[in-house]
Design a protein around this motif. Structure first.
Motif, PDB file in Angstrom:
ATOM      1  N   GLU A  54      -1.727   2.193  12.654  1.00  0.00           N
ATOM      2  CA  GLU A  54      -1.019   2.807  11.528  1.00  0.00           C
ATOM      3  C   GLU A  54      -0.048   1.832  10.873  1.00  0.00           C
ATOM      4  N   TRP A  58      -1.282  -0.873   6.606  1.00  0.00           N
ATOM      5  CA  TRP A  58      -0.536  -1.217   5.395  1.00  0.00           C
ATOM      6  C   TRP A  58      -1.205  -2.378   4.658  1.00  0.00           C
ATOM      7  N   TRP A  59      -1.830  -3.283   5.400  1.00  0.00           N
ATOM      8  CA  TRP A  59      -2.458  -4.462   4.804  1.00  0.00           C
ATOM      9  C   TRP A  59      -3.693  -4.114   3.977  1.00  0.00           C
ATOM     10  N   LEU A  62      -2.572  -3.520   0.218  1.00  0.00           N
ATOM     11  CA  LEU A  62      -1.435  -4.297  -0.259  1.00  0.00           C
ATOM     12  C   LEU A  62      -1.796  -5.087  -1.512  1.00  0.00           C
TER      13      LEU A  62
END
Length: 186
Positions: A54, A58-59, A62
């Motif tokens: 989790e 995020w990557w 992005l």
């Protein structure tokens, strides 16, 4: 046979997160990040616990426009890697090239190591603890930060004795020290 490598950024007192779960103290600067990228681009598959997944997801989306080169490079590394997430609560992955496994199966990981063409990277202290206890981790890569946090999530599990051989070391300008060890037990 591919190696299973456990890499983590940790405090001098051996924690990857403090007692409240915070790890903001571990954010790598650009020099450390670029070095981590060189290591991580060797991995073809990431084995991740749910919490680590989790954080790392995020990557996936992005927008790297205007970001430093190390950030752009890691986003590319993330997208290129296959990911296996160990979770009993996730219904489906939120990232590409990802599958969910409900339980950690040491035999399945051994088979994956035997068939993989590139290194395997394991992330998340709880998941890595299972692999360490099963004797599956071939290398440990520590990024020691010049901070102590006094408690929290330990990098290594209790109750496991390891014999390690130092393979590499490096000091960075921000005080971080990288140590790479081969597990002589595996």
């Amino acid at each position: 046979m591919a190696k299973l490598i456990y890499t983590a950024i940790m405090s001098l007192d051996g924690y990857t997160a403090d007692a409240e779960g915070n790890f903001d103290w571990s954010a790598p600067d650009e020099e450390v990040h670029a070095f981590v990228n060189e290591l991580e681009k060797q991995a073809g598959t990431y084995l991740l616990g749910r919490r680590m997944y989790e954080v790392m997801a995020w990557w996936e989306d992005l927008d790297t426009a205007g970001e430093p080169q190390a950030i752009k490079d890691y986003a590319d590394i993330w997208h290129a890697a296959d990911k296996i997430v160990y979770s009993t609560s996730l219904d489906q992955p939120t990232t590409a090239k990802t599958r969910i496994e409900r339980t950690f199966d040491a035999g399945a990981v051994r088979a994956l190591k035997a068939s993989a063409e590139r290194e395997l990277s394991i992330g998340g202290a709880a998941l890595a603890a299972e692999a360490v206890k099963a004797g599956l981790v071939d290398e440990f890569r520590f990024f020691l930060n010049p901070v102590t946090v006094g408690g929290g999530k330990r990098f290594l599990p209790d109750g496991v004795g390891l014999k390690l051989e130092l393979l590499d070391e490096r000091r960075f300008g921000n005080g971080v020290v990288y140590l790479r060890y081969r597990n002589r037990n595996s």
